[in-house]
Design an enzyme around this catalytic site. Sequence first.
Site, PDB file in Angstrom:
ATOM      1  CG  ASP A 147     -32.550 -29.520 -16.883  1.00 42.51           C
ATOM      2  OD1 ASP A 147     -31.842 -30.437 -16.907  1.00 42.51           O
ATOM      3  OD2 ASP A 147     -33.602 -29.177 -17.565  1.00 42.51           O
TER       4      ASP A 147
ATOM      5  CE  LYS B 184     -35.040 -35.179 -19.398  1.00 43.07           C
ATOM      6  NZ  LYS B 184     -34.966 -33.729 -19.814  1.00 43.07           N
TER       7      LYS B 184
ATOM      8  CD  GLN C 297     -36.573 -32.219 -22.691  1.00 40.41           C
ATOM      9  OE1 GLN C 297     -36.272 -32.513 -21.280  1.00 40.41           O
ATOM     10  NE2 GLN C 297     -35.562 -32.439 -23.469  1.00 40.41           N
TER      11      GLN C 297
HETATM   12  N1  GUN Z   1     -32.847 -30.993 -23.963  1.00 42.32           N
HETATM   13  C1  GUN Z   1     -31.745 -31.791 -24.040  1.00 42.32           C
HETATM   14  N2  GUN Z   1     -31.199 -32.317 -23.152  1.00 42.32           N
HETATM   15  C2  GUN Z   1     -31.696 -31.522 -22.216  1.00 42.32           C
HETATM   16  C3  GUN Z   1     -31.745 -31.399 -20.683  1.00 42.32           C
HETATM   17  O1  GUN Z   1     -30.867 -31.995 -20.176  1.00 42.32           O
HETATM   18  N3  GUN Z   1     -32.581 -30.715 -20.189  1.00 42.32           N
HETATM   19  C4  GUN Z   1     -33.554 -30.074 -20.771  1.00 42.32           C
HETATM   20  N4  GUN Z   1     -34.413 -29.439 -20.036  1.00 42.32           N
HETATM   21  N5  GUN Z   1     -33.633 -29.956 -22.120  1.00 42.32           N
HETATM   22  C5  GUN Z   1     -32.821 -30.789 -22.857  1.00 42.32           C
END
Ligand code: GUN
Length: 293
Positions: free
Chosen positions: A119, A52, A96
Amino acid sequence: MQLLDGKLLSQQIKQEIAAEIALIRQQGGKIPHLVAILVGTMGRSETYVASKMKSCEEVGMTSTLIRFDESVTEAELLAKVQEVNDNPDMDGLIVQLPLPAHISADKVMETIHPAKDVDGFHPTNIGRMAKGLPAFISATPQGILEMLSRYNIETAGKHCVVVGRSQIVGLPMSILMQRNTYPGNCTVTLTHSRTQNLADVCRSADILIAALGRPGFITADMVKEGAVVIDVGLEKVPDASKKSGFALKGDVNFEEVAPKTDYITPVPGGVGLMTICSLMQNTLKAAKGEIYS
Ligand code: GUN
């Protein structure tokens, strides 16, 4: 059978975002800024967050990674979230997941300001999405919508079966596919571990979205001829033929399912790459105040 090429689409989208950011820079505007909080080094979180951050750099976006040791207290983490909420230079915040067991993910999600919740996990954003109001939509479902629309896949009146009811993918996907818009207007069935006759239900799908996290679970007998199959799974499985000793597998048994389909996403190179694009699109929207002005 045609591949839904996440690699190609994600490159196009990244170019679009980069062009928009270049224009903002040229006009002396505020460069969008994404903040990611990573707690510990659990599972693949480290890799996901790194990718990311790298994508932000590629498109010219500012990014900040804040790391905490696994032993961080919930109060410390919430204080950091609040600090980011209060910092006008920081436009988007993701924490995350998963988080260590002593921290409530729900509490953390609810502390992120909805206008910075790129998110789309805050109850306000989920509620607004369900009502069809402007909202941050979680990245994977939004990436799937983008894929369907960029390939002009017809969705109105189709039966969409979603396998898996996770808060991150299955649940929002099912809400989005029934909305009175494009992509949408599907008849939606949301299936899960307690669903009876799952194979029959899947076989009746015009659009099958597999998001259950079990490699190769969807087999050819579960798929209708001419279906559109979207594979959200991404699991490491042992593979002696690979130098690394493992291969990345989706929830769909690609080799046997692909020949029956009209469209299918590969793994890797499908939905995963779209997810990161959605996150950056959301951060751009946050910076521009497009959802909450
Ligand atoms: N863990 C797995 N997928 C995601 C996501 O799209 N966002 C976040 N913050 N954690 C994740």
